[in-house]
Structure formats: C-alpha cells, structure tokens
Design an enzyme around this catalytic site. Structure first.
Site, PDB file in Angstrom:
ATOM      1  N   LYS A 140     -30.413   5.905 -17.033  1.00  0.00           N
ATOM      2  CA  LYS A 140     -30.274   5.284 -15.714  1.00  0.00           C
ATOM      3  C   LYS A 140     -31.253   5.899 -14.722  1.00  0.00           C
ATOM      4  CE  LYS A 140     -26.173   4.169 -14.172  1.00  0.00           C
ATOM      5  NZ  LYS A 140     -24.812   4.191 -13.569  1.00  0.00           N
ATOM      6  N   GLU A 183     -32.316  15.490 -22.237  1.00  0.00           N
ATOM      7  CA  GLU A 183     -32.446  15.253 -23.676  1.00  0.00           C
ATOM      8  C   GLU A 183     -33.202  13.958 -23.954  1.00  0.00           C
ATOM      9  OE1 GLU A 183     -28.311  17.188 -23.046  1.00  0.00           O
ATOM     10  OE2 GLU A 183     -29.585  15.705 -22.040  1.00  0.00           O
ATOM     11  N   GLY A 189     -21.351   5.138 -18.119  1.00  0.00           N
ATOM     12  CA  GLY A 189     -22.122   5.222 -19.358  1.00  0.00           C
ATOM     13  C   GLY A 189     -21.349   4.813 -20.590  1.00  0.00           C
ATOM     14  N   ARG A 190     -20.130   5.281 -20.712  1.00  0.00           N
ATOM     15  CA  ARG A 190     -19.341   4.982 -21.914  1.00  0.00           C
ATOM     16  C   ARG A 190     -18.756   3.577 -21.883  1.00  0.00           C
ATOM     17  NH1 ARG A 190     -17.314   8.764 -18.736  1.00  0.00           N
ATOM     18  NH2 ARG A 190     -15.248   8.583 -17.792  1.00  0.00           N
ATOM     19  N   GLU A 245     -13.852  11.523 -22.963  1.00  0.00           N
ATOM     20  CA  GLU A 245     -14.593  11.722 -21.728  1.00  0.00           C
ATOM     21  C   GLU A 245     -13.858  11.050 -20.570  1.00  0.00           C
ATOM     22  OE1 GLU A 245     -19.137  12.200 -21.609  1.00  0.00           O
ATOM     23  OE2 GLU A 245     -18.839  10.201 -20.753  1.00  0.00           O
ATOM     24  N   HIS A 300      -8.873  10.153 -49.312  1.00  0.00           N
ATOM     25  CA  HIS A 300      -9.231  11.231 -50.235  1.00  0.00           C
ATOM     26  C   HIS A 300      -9.782  12.431 -49.480  1.00  0.00           C
ATOM     27  CE1 HIS A 300      -8.707   8.789 -53.922  1.00  0.00           C
ATOM     28  NE2 HIS A 300      -8.955   7.804 -53.074  1.00  0.00           N
ATOM     29  N   LYS A 324     -24.580  21.714 -18.909  1.00  0.00           N
ATOM     30  CA  LYS A 324     -25.950  21.241 -18.702  1.00  0.00           C
ATOM     31  C   LYS A 324     -26.670  22.103 -17.677  1.00  0.00           C
ATOM     32  CE  LYS A 324     -26.251  16.726 -18.160  1.00  0.00           C
ATOM     33  NZ  LYS A 324     -25.856  15.347 -17.762  1.00  0.00           N
TER      34      LYS A 324
END
Length: 545
Positions: free
Chosen positions: A208, A214, A270-271, A356, A387, A507
């Site tokens: 954005k 990152e 964001g999510r 979050e 399993h 961060k």
C-alpha cells in the site's frame, strides 16, 4: 476485582452457570435423547450445509449464546460495518471490505461518498490488464510473451493471493507459471525465480505504501535480477513490473509506469484485501470472469450475514461456538480441516485472518480483558492430517474443536477416491463425537492390558461444512464466512478486530538491530544481555569481526 462489561452481561453469567451444569454431558447422551438432533442442529444457506449437531451444546446453550449476541449489540455492529461507520476505533477507520464485492450500481457510503464506482473502476482496470496479458497482447521488453507471474508482498498481500491461487488452480491458465515471494529470507526469492526467463516474467509488487521493508527489499532484488538478465535495460522495468499501491510517487521512483498501478483504500485491511487489487495475481491466473464470480460469492455470504436471523446465520453460529469453547471450556485452538487438496493453504490464510484480527488483550476503550480472546487456528488438508496430528485430537488431553470442510463433487474424479475421501470426513467427525467405549473395545476381543490404549473418550466437538463443489464463487463464500465469524467473535469480546498494533514492535526493533548487524565496526550495543550476545555471535559467525 471489577468484572468487565462483557462478563457482567446477564447472558454471560447465565452461560457460566449453564456450563457448570452441562460440561460433563456427553454427545452420546445428547444424540440418544434426541433422535432428530442431526437434522435439527443444521443450517442450509448460501449453498452451504452446516451440521453443528456434534457440538457440546443443548437448546438452552444456543438460546443463551444468541442472547449473548443480542446483549453484546452484534446486530448494531453488523449494521455499523455495512454502513461505513469507523468501527476500527484505534485507527479511526471504516471497515468496508464488503464494498469490494458489492455489485455495480449499488451504494456503499464512506464519508458521504459512494465508493462502489471507484471499486468497479479498479476492477475494470484490472480486467483490461488481465485480458491483455493473458491474450499475449501485453509483452515483455524483448517482445516475448509473459509466461511467468511473481507476486511480491507479505501478510495480507501474500497469504490471500497464495491461498486463492492454490484453491482455484483448477481454473487457472495452465500455460502460465505463478509464484509468490513474501519472506525476506533470500531463499524465497531465489527459489521463486529459479529456472525462469526474465524476458517472460512479470512482477506484481503489492504494498500500500510502497515502503514495506520486506516487500521492497524483495522488489529491489527482483529489479536487479531482471536488469541483469536483460542487459541493464532500464526501460524493461515498465514492461515487467506492475504495482498494487496507493503511493504513486514511490511507484514512479521505482521505475514502474503509474498507468500500471492498481489502487485500493485505507478502509481495506490487509488481511481482508484478497478481493481488492491485491488479488491481481488471482485474476491473472483465473481470468476476470472467474474473479468476478468469486466476488459474487463473497457478496452472497455478506448478504446472508447482514440479513439472516442469528439462529440461522452461518457466520454468527460459528462465531458463537468459538466463543463458547474459548471462554467456557478453555479451548485454546480450533482445527480447520479441509478435505480438498486445493485448500491446502486455507488454514495458513485463516491464521492471519483470525489471529491478527482477534489476538487482542484490550477492549475498544482500552480496558484489559478478563477473559480469553483469539483462539489459535491451525490445520492441514485431510486425509494427510489423519496420519499426523489427529492422534492428539482423538486421545490427547486437550479439547480441540474442529471445522471439517468437504465437497460433494470433486473437480478431479478418479475411481473411488472421492467416496473414500468423504467417508473419512464423516468417519472422523463420528469418531470424535462418540468415540469407543470400554465395552466396545472388550467386545472386539482386545486383551485387558491393551484396553486403556484403545479407548476413545469421544465428546470431542466438531462442525461439518458440506458444499457442492469448489468453484470461484464457493471460495468467495467460504472466505467471507470466516471473515464474518471473526467479526462476530470480536464483537462479543468487545475488541477491535481490524487493527494490528502487535506486529509493530518487532518491526521497529529490527530496524534498530539491522545496522548493528551490517556495521563494519563493532557497534555499541544497548539491548538486553541475551540480544547483545546473539548480535555479537552472529557478527562473529558471519565473519564481520
């Protein structure tokens, strides 16, 4: 000790008393006493069938949970979200991801302006670009057709697109390669571009602000890789990079033509953004028509959530069940178990969406909560998980409510595979609920010393979602279902499900530590003794001193 506003609600206090009365009640007894329980405790809506009969609830439990929703003001909060009120209180923002999938011509207001025309303008721009790239009309700098698309993002700019691509791979352009880079670990980028021709590769940089550390580190590495493969031709950047951002100045500075910048808005978290321009890679993979079908699925579930009475409302029921187990049974996790290989990344996507959103320890007004919030969501596709970790769910000491997700029709019919898959879904839910008694184990001829090992306590709760088939529309409905379940939980808990201040501290500290790792001289360290020593050892091991 002062009791919080939530715990002072009559319904909450009634639920605490009710829990003590039924906490030892077994599902075997509940089903034995009600021959129609399996039919009664189920809801069919929006193309979904939700069987929640294998939960440790009675009719009184449901009545009290629905009363809790009413007393907590859930109806008013739903209306406030759809109305565009600033319900993200700590950031003073509206929460309007529902506007991203509203049909053309509808009205969704934000600060006195209808945002729907803007939303569809971006969608139309995305569709025009997708058509050009998928048809071969858009070509790279050397004239070669684009065959590889790499999405660079992190968090919501990565998890949603990755999940959607894997979920809808059946509908994707198989002649194209789609890869995703999120981790600042260089291995992520190195493996994503391995074997690819820069002349045939397009990068989507999703940020954005266009300053996310990152993402921009990976974007600059991508630019260097591209230029190295195309003889340093700076003009190539405009043909091999597009941006999903709101910062035109930084996009242009990077070298991307702002005509190829796709925007979104601060009322999109964001999510909650996979159906915005953040989903450009999804649209490139499956085409504009399938992307719009996914949006239609989102909208159908939105309307169900907005209008259905709570006792027949899928997200509300699922959210209330999560509150029931988290705060009264003390369950710490929820297992999401999709019996469809295409949904292999769905639990990972839900981890951000749920944790979050609801991993908060203070209420809207900043008061510390005195109850649990935000269970841990996790899972793997069936039958792989059977399993792996199902042993603990069946016979371990922890209570783990499970969501089973299954489809009546497979996209890849092969022999009896799908019947076997669905048999496992139904069998696991049955086994978790009813288990196997000592008498049953002994009746099988089990030696006495082995009987305790082969007992299944049962009474392990689960819900089963049965859907027709995994289509783009179905995926949209499924994601919206969990979005609104998260919102329901957050509203009950009186927390802001739409901020994420918890990601900021680490961060900020990383920004402080990074120059200390890169410095050519031994830096003066002023952290705790553990962090100081780790920095010194890292510098020594990498050969910095």
């Amino acid at each position: 000790m002062t009791v919080s506003a939530l715990r002072a609600l009559p319904a909450w206090m009634a639920l605490e008393k009710h829990y003590r009365q039924i906490k030892d009640l077994h599902l075997r007894q509940l089903f034995a006493e009600d021959g129609n329980r399996g039919e009664r405790l189920a809801v069919q809506a929006a193309g979904f069938y939700l069987d929640y009969s294998k939960n440790r609830i009675t009719d009184e439990t449901l009545t009290l949970l629905l009363q809790l929703a009413s007393e907590a003001g859930l109806r008013g909060h739903i209306d406030a979200m759809f109305r565009g009120d600033r319900i993200n209180v700590s950031e003073n923002r509206s929460v309007l991801h529902v506007a991203l999938r509203t049909p053309r011509g509808a009205v969704v207001m934000h600060d006195g302006q209808n945002v729907v025309p803007e939303v569809h303008a971006v969608l139309d721009k995305m569709a025009a670009f997708a058509d050009r790239l998928r048809s071969g009309a858009w070509r790279g700098h050397t004239g070669k057709r684009i065959r590889n698309v790499i999405n660079i993002g992190i968090g919501g700019s990565d998890l949603g697109p990755v999940m959607a691509y894997e979920a809808l791979r059946h509908y994707s352009a198989r002649e194209m390669v789609f890869r995703f880079v999120s981790n600042v670990d260089g291995t992520d980028f190195a493996e994503a571009v391995h074997g690819l021709d820069p002349a045939e590769t397009l990068f989507i940089v999703s940020s954005k602000t266009f300053t996310t550390l990152e993402t921009m580190t990976n974007a600059h590495t991508a630019r260097d890789w591209l230029l190295a493969g195309l003889n340093g031709a700076q003009a190539a950047i405009a043909r091999h990079f597009v941006a999903v951002s709101t910062n035109a100045q930084e996009v242009a500075r990077f070298g991307i033509d702002t005509a190829n910048m796709f925007g979104f808005w601060d009322w999109v978290g964001g999510r909650y953004s996979m159906d915005s321009a953040i989903g450009l890679s999804t649209m490139l993979a499956v085409g504009p028509d399938n992307f719009r079908a996914m949006l239609a699925g989102f909208h159908e579930m939105d309307e169900h959530f907005r209008t259905a009475p709570f006792e027949r409302n899928l997200p509300v029921l699922m959210g209330l069940l999560s509150v029931w187990y988290t705060d009264f049974f003390g369950a710490q996790t929820v297992a999401v178990l999709p019996y469809d290989q295409y949904l292999k990344r769905f639990p990972a996507y839900l981890q951000q969406l749920t944790m979050e959103s609801n991993g908060k320890h203070v209420t809207w007004d900043g008061a510390t909560v005195d109850y649990d919030t935000g269970p841990i969501y996790w899972g793997e596709p069936g039958t792989n998980g059977q399993h792996s970790f199902y042993q603990l769910i069946h016979q371990g000491t922890r209570l783990i409510p499970c969501d089973f997700i299954a489809f009546a029709r497979t996209l890849n019919p092969l022999g009896r595979h799908h019947d076997m898959l669905l048999a496992n879904v139904f069998a696991q839910a049955e086994a978790l609920a009813f288990g196997k008694t000592e008498e049953q184990v002994k009746a099988e001829g089990t030696p006495g010393w082995l009987v305790p090992h082969r007992l299944f306590e049962g009474n392990r709760p689960s819900s089963t979602l049965l859907l027709d088939s995994l289509t783009p529309a179905t995926l949209g409905k499924l994601v919206a279902l969990y979005e609104h379940s998260v919102f329901t939980q957050g509203t009950i808990w009186r927390i802001d499900s739409f901020d994420q201040w918890g990601v900021e501290l680490g961060k900020a500290l990383a920004q402080r530590i990074l120059p200390e790792l890169e410095s050519s001289v031994q830096p003066e360290l002023d952290h705790d003794s553990s962090t100081n020593e780790l920095i010194r050892r890292y510098r020594k091991l990498k050969g910095g001193d």
